[in-house]
Write an enzyme that holds these catalytic residues in place. Structure first.
Site, PDB file in Angstrom:
ATOM      1  N   ASN A   9       0.771  -1.430  -0.527  1.00 50.13           N
ATOM      2  CA  ASN A   9      -0.133   0.030  -0.007  1.00 50.13           C
ATOM      3  C   ASN A   9       0.944   1.195   0.235  1.00 50.13           C
ATOM      4  O   ASN A   9       1.434   1.546   1.123  1.00 50.13           O
ATOM      5  CB  ASN A   9      -0.869  -0.416   1.373  1.00 50.13           C
ATOM      6  N   LYS A  11      -0.185   3.968  -0.664  1.00 52.97           N
ATOM      7  CA  LYS A  11      -0.454   5.847  -0.414  1.00 52.97           C
ATOM      8  C   LYS A  11       0.065   6.677  -0.897  1.00 52.97           C
ATOM      9  O   LYS A  11      -0.649   6.697  -2.176  1.00 52.97           O
ATOM     10  CB  LYS A  11       0.014   5.233   1.487  1.00 52.97           C
ATOM     11  N   HIS A  92     -10.190   1.203   4.504  1.00 44.21           N
ATOM     12  CA  HIS A  92      -8.793   0.791   5.542  1.00 44.21           C
ATOM     13  C   HIS A  92      -8.678   2.208   6.626  1.00 44.21           C
ATOM     14  O   HIS A  92      -9.797   2.743   6.199  1.00 44.21           O
ATOM     15  CB  HIS A  92      -7.542   1.324   4.592  1.00 44.21           C
ATOM     16  N   GLU A  94      -7.553   5.111   7.450  1.00 43.21           N
ATOM     17  CA  GLU A  94      -7.320   5.674   7.090  1.00 43.21           C
ATOM     18  C   GLU A  94      -7.715   6.860   6.951  1.00 43.21           C
ATOM     19  O   GLU A  94      -8.447   7.731   6.757  1.00 43.21           O
ATOM     20  CB  GLU A  94      -5.946   6.185   6.490  1.00 43.21           C
ATOM     21  N   GLU A 164      -5.774  -5.027   9.926  1.00 35.19           N
ATOM     22  CA  GLU A 164      -4.468  -3.990  10.500  1.00 35.19           C
ATOM     23  C   GLU A 164      -4.944  -3.109  11.782  1.00 35.19           C
ATOM     24  O   GLU A 164      -5.677  -2.267  11.620  1.00 35.19           O
ATOM     25  CB  GLU A 164      -4.232  -3.222   9.432  1.00 35.19           C
ATOM     26  N   GLY A 170       1.979   1.873  11.117  1.00 34.52           N
ATOM     27  CA  GLY A 170       2.732   3.175  10.523  1.00 34.52           C
ATOM     28  C   GLY A 170       3.839   3.260  11.929  1.00 34.52           C
ATOM     29  O   GLY A 170       4.410   4.372  12.187  1.00 34.52           O
ATOM     30  N   SER A 210       3.031  -2.540  10.416  1.00 35.98           N
ATOM     31  CA  SER A 210       4.319  -2.343  10.403  1.00 35.98           C
ATOM     32  C   SER A 210       5.008  -4.034  10.428  1.00 35.98           C
ATOM     33  O   SER A 210       6.259  -3.991  10.798  1.00 35.98           O
ATOM     34  CB  SER A 210       5.321  -2.269  11.947  1.00 35.98           C
ATOM     35  N   GLY A 231       2.555  -1.189   4.618  1.00 32.75           N
ATOM     36  CA  GLY A 231       2.937   0.198   3.891  1.00 32.75           C
ATOM     37  C   GLY A 231       3.828   0.559   3.520  1.00 32.75           C
ATOM     38  O   GLY A 231       5.066   0.829   2.780  1.00 32.75           O
TER      39      GLY A 231
HETATM   40  P1  PGA Z   1       2.178  -0.077   7.871  1.00 36.71           P
HETATM   41  O1  PGA Z   1       1.559   0.301   7.191  1.00 36.71           O
HETATM   42  O2  PGA Z   1       3.091  -1.535   7.479  1.00 36.71           O
HETATM   43  O3  PGA Z   1       3.464   0.929   6.911  1.00 36.71           O
HETATM   44  O4  PGA Z   1       2.292   0.008   9.497  1.00 36.71           O
HETATM   45  C1  PGA Z   1       0.497  -0.888   7.234  1.00 36.71           C
HETATM   46  C2  PGA Z   1      -0.856  -0.196   5.953  1.00 36.71           C
HETATM   47  O5  PGA Z   1      -1.534   0.584   6.699  1.00 36.71           O
HETATM   48  O6  PGA Z   1      -1.294  -0.732   5.303  1.00 36.71           O
END
Ligand code: PGA
Length: 247
Positions: A9, A11, A92, A94, A164, A170, A210, A231
């Site tokens: 992803n 983003k 997601h 976000e 997730e 993140g 992560s 991500g």
């Molecule tokens: P991250 O993001 O691996 O940076 O934690 C995962 C995601 O938001 O899909």
């Protein structure tokens, strides 16, 4: 055997030359035999990449809940399908948090995608407080039931689920294998209750939050973790491919 999927992803990261370079490197890779590689680039790059994609699949990060019409700024599932996008993220955290997307809206997005033969990658997961207060199973149950369980079995078979935990996205914090496996098994049990054992066994459930080359192997060793939604570590070819090699 259910599909093993490593999804990146991106983003709202990577300018055009950076995105093109990462795409080229991934696309030139030898296709891993048992692992499906998938990237979710920003929507502006989708048409260009999907026309050139060979070793990887291309997914969109979002889709409109509407079919067509006066919805400025939105992109429809039909438009994604026309440029051969095969997957799309839905729910997601976000989008849930910054765009107030709720399960009712997400269920409509899922429907638009399936109407256009695009597989939803449906994200669910609890916040830190929900984990600490022990309500996380109920939260995840509601997200899955309200977003997905209106589907017929033949529709549900095209869905990929991503667990997730919001507190792990993140942040550098990862769920332990025991924590992640427990939720993955719980999600599979919900699917089994609703659609039966065969569909539950075939359903790919990805872990996200992560994921890194240093923890991927351990996570993917768990019986109900079928891959990752990555991500930060998907923005560099070397770390993404190392994760893809971790099964
Ligand atoms: P991250 O993001 O691996 O940076 O934690 C995962 C995601 O938001 O899909």
């Amino acid at each position: 055997m259910r599909n093993k999927i490593i999804a990146g992803n991106w983003k709202m990261n990577l300018n055009l030359p950076e995105a093109q370079q990462l795409f080229n490197t991934l696309n030139e890779e030898e296709k891993p035999e048992h692992t499906h590689l998938l990237i979710f680039p920003p929507s502006i790059y989708l048409a260009h990449f999907s026309a050139a994609a060979e070793a990887i699949s291309i997914g969109a990060q979002d889709v409109s809940a509407h079919e067509v019409g006066a919805y400025t700024g939105e992109v429809s599932a039909e438009m994604l399908s026309a440029i051969n996008v095969d997957f799309c993220l839905v729910g997601h955290s976000e989008r849930r948090e910054y765009h107030q997307e709720d399960n009712v809206l997400l269920a409509k997005k899922v429907d638009r995608l399936l109407d256009n033969a695009i597989s939803p990658v449906y994200c669910c997961g609890e916040t830190k407080t929900e984990r600490e207060t022990g309500t996380y199973q109920q939260v995840i149950r509601t997200q899955i039931e309200e977003g997905l369980f209106h589907l017929r079995a033949d529709q549900f078979e095209k869905v990929v689920i991503a667990y997730e935990p919001v507190w792990a996205i993140g942040t550098g914090l990862t769920a332990t294998v025991i924590e992640a496996q427990e939720v993955h098994a719980f999600i599979r049990s919900l699917v089994q209750e609703k659609y039966g054992v065969a569909i539950a066994n075939n359903c790919s459930i990805l872990y996200g939050g992560s994921v890194k080359p240093t923890n991927a192997n351990e996570l993917f060793g768990a019986p109900d973790i079928d891959g990752g939604l990555v991500g930060g570590a998907s923005l560099k070819a070397a770390s993404f491919l190392q994760i893809a090699d971790s099964f």
